[in-house]
Design an enzyme around this catalytic site. Structure first.
Site, PDB file in Angstrom:
ATOM      1  CD  GLU A 167      97.042  24.025 -36.843  1.00  0.00           C
ATOM      2  OE1 GLU A 167      96.537  23.807 -37.948  1.00  0.00           O
ATOM      3  OE2 GLU A 167      96.988  23.215 -35.898  1.00  0.00           O
ATOM      4  CG  ASN A 208      97.738  26.923 -30.577  1.00  0.00           C
ATOM      5  OD1 ASN A 208      98.600  26.683 -29.739  1.00  0.00           O
ATOM      6  ND2 ASN A 208      96.857  26.026 -30.980  1.00  0.00           N
ATOM      7  CG  HIS A 244     100.192  17.919 -32.154  1.00  0.00           C
ATOM      8  ND1 HIS A 244      99.349  17.191 -31.345  1.00  0.00           N
ATOM      9  CD2 HIS A 244      99.545  19.073 -32.423  1.00  0.00           C
ATOM     10  CE1 HIS A 244      98.240  17.872 -31.127  1.00  0.00           C
ATOM     11  NE2 HIS A 244      98.333  19.034 -31.766  1.00  0.00           N
ATOM     12  CD  GLU A 274      96.509  21.985 -30.551  1.00  0.00           C
ATOM     13  OE1 GLU A 274      96.678  21.054 -31.376  1.00  0.00           O
ATOM     14  OE2 GLU A 274      95.955  23.054 -30.841  1.00  0.00           O
ATOM     15  CG  ASP A 276      99.412  14.406 -29.298  1.00  0.00           C
ATOM     16  OD1 ASP A 276     100.294  14.970 -29.989  1.00  0.00           O
ATOM     17  OD2 ASP A 276      98.248  14.253 -29.710  1.00  0.00           O
TER      18      ASP A 276
END
Ligand code: G3I
Length: 359
Positions: A167, A208, A244, A274, A276
């Site tokens: 990030e 990432n 996300h 990641e 979701d």
């Protein structure tokens, strides 16, 4: 099956067959309860054409047998959700605590799963000795180097890929003003990658971030960074697209083109690291359908590119999702509900994986 074969020409036919297999699964599940647990898992459906992973949390791995069984049986890749972060690994300066992370690595080994290491340089979950200390830039650089070399060396040979830098960008594509950036400037990224490579030359090294699914200022900043690092010979091998998403937001429709500019133009791997899809609670049929659609489209975009090598869900059950504690009033983001009932999104992924394999 070699990976390049997973992009089928007769896609429609293969999808039909996949649908039939899933329908057969439903039939078996409804008519033969004893057999219902057995026939198809995500990892069996993927059959190594892509890594299908989940974040793994402790203590649920230790204390919840259903969680443990599904984590071991459904996935062939795992990412420690918290156990490899700086506060877990080096809670005091120079004191390294690997027990929890080692346990996850051992679990992965026992279940023939690869491990995605997460994460070496981040602005969250840092120990207080680090955030509360006063260090010169040179000291901070030495601390960072020591931490990376120590942790990556400890796991050398056991980690398929590391999220080396996590990030680093703001939404507008400028660098996030972390303690690392403020002290060291953007050079901390190249340094971190070089040190990680030095400690484990075989590991793939990723940068990432979230909100880089589609083409936007943030993903373009990532693109420019990776391009520049590659031009300098810095060992960056992959970009992690976290994924996300939320049903209350639109879908980043150009995700496939975005993946391809990294894989085709820059020659790096991509992982969906990641994934979701959360909703504003309560969930209804429309939100569930949108969730299924979003999971499906992300998975299809990854499967459409042979160099998109990993699809990892950030936890597989709503029982332990990070979402409600961060986004109040939101949740239901995962592919199983809190009672371990697989949602339509689970079956959409299963169908996609079977289709990509050529079934
Ligand atoms: O371990 C402590 C425990 O000792 C303490 O009693 C308890 C009290 O709150 O906190 C526990 O730590 C929590 C930790 O998860 C482990 O459960 C932290 O408070 C909590 O903030 C932490 O949340 C994690 C979050 O990152 C922190 O930033 C989530 O589990 C984890 O899913 C989440 O993951 C991040 C990725 O690393 C990076 N991308 C975004 C993603 C979602 O936020």
């Amino acid at each position: 099956m070699i990976k390049s074969m997973r992009r089928p020409a007769p896609f429609i036919q293969r999808r039909h067959l996949a649908a039939m297999l899933v329908a057969a699964f439903f039939t078996l599940a409804s008519t033969a309860p004893a057999f219902a647990k057995a026939p198809i898992t995500l990892r069996a459906a993927a059959d190594h054409t892509v890594q299908i992973g989940t974040a793994i949390g402790l203590p649920q791995l230790d204390n919840d047998p259903t969680y443990r069984a599904l984590a071991g049986s459904q996935f062939n890749s795992v990412t420690p959700e918290n156990a490899m972060k700086w506060d877990a690994i080096e809670p005091q300066r120079g004191v390294y605590t690997y027990a929890a992370a080692d346990e996850i690595v051992a679990f992965a080994r026992a279940h023939d799963q690869q491990v995605h290491g997460h994460t070496l340089v981040w602005h969250n979950q840092l120990p207080s000795w680090l955030t509360g200390g006063t260090f010169t830039a040179a000291e901070l650089r030495a601390i960072l180097r020591q931490h990376i070399i120590s942790e990556v060396s400890h796991f050398r040979g056991k980690i398929y890929a590391w999220d080396v830098v996590n990030e680093p960008f703001n939404e507008d594509g400028t660098y996030r003003q972390t303690m690392w950036f403020q002290a060291l400037g953007p050079s901390y990224i190249a340094d971190a990658l070089r040190w990680a490579h030095q400690a484990d030359p075989q590991a793939k090294l990723y940068i990432n971030d979230y909100n880089i699914e589609g083409i936007n200022p943030k993903s373009t900043a990532m693109y420019n960074l990776v391009k520049s690092l590659r031009a300098q010979g810095v060992p960056v091998s992959g970009v992690g697209i976290q994924g996300h998403l939320g049903t209350q937001y639109g879908f980043p429709g150009d995700i496939a083109q975005n993946i391809q500019r990294f894989t085709h133009r820059l020659g790096v791997q991509v992982g969906i690291t990641e994934l979701d899809v959360r909703s504003i609670l309560p969930v209804d049929a429309t939100k569930l359908a949108t969730q299924t659609d979003y999971y499906n489209r992300v998975v299809e975009a990854c499967l459409a590119d042979a160099r998109c090598v990993n699809i990892t869900v950030w936890g597989f059950t709503d029982k332990y999702s990070w979402v409600p504690s961060v986004f109040a009033g939101q949740g239901a983001a995962d592919i199983y509900d809190e009672n371990y009932v697989a949602k339509p999104a689970y079956f959409a992924i299963l169908r996609d994986l079977l289709a990509a394999r050529g079934h």
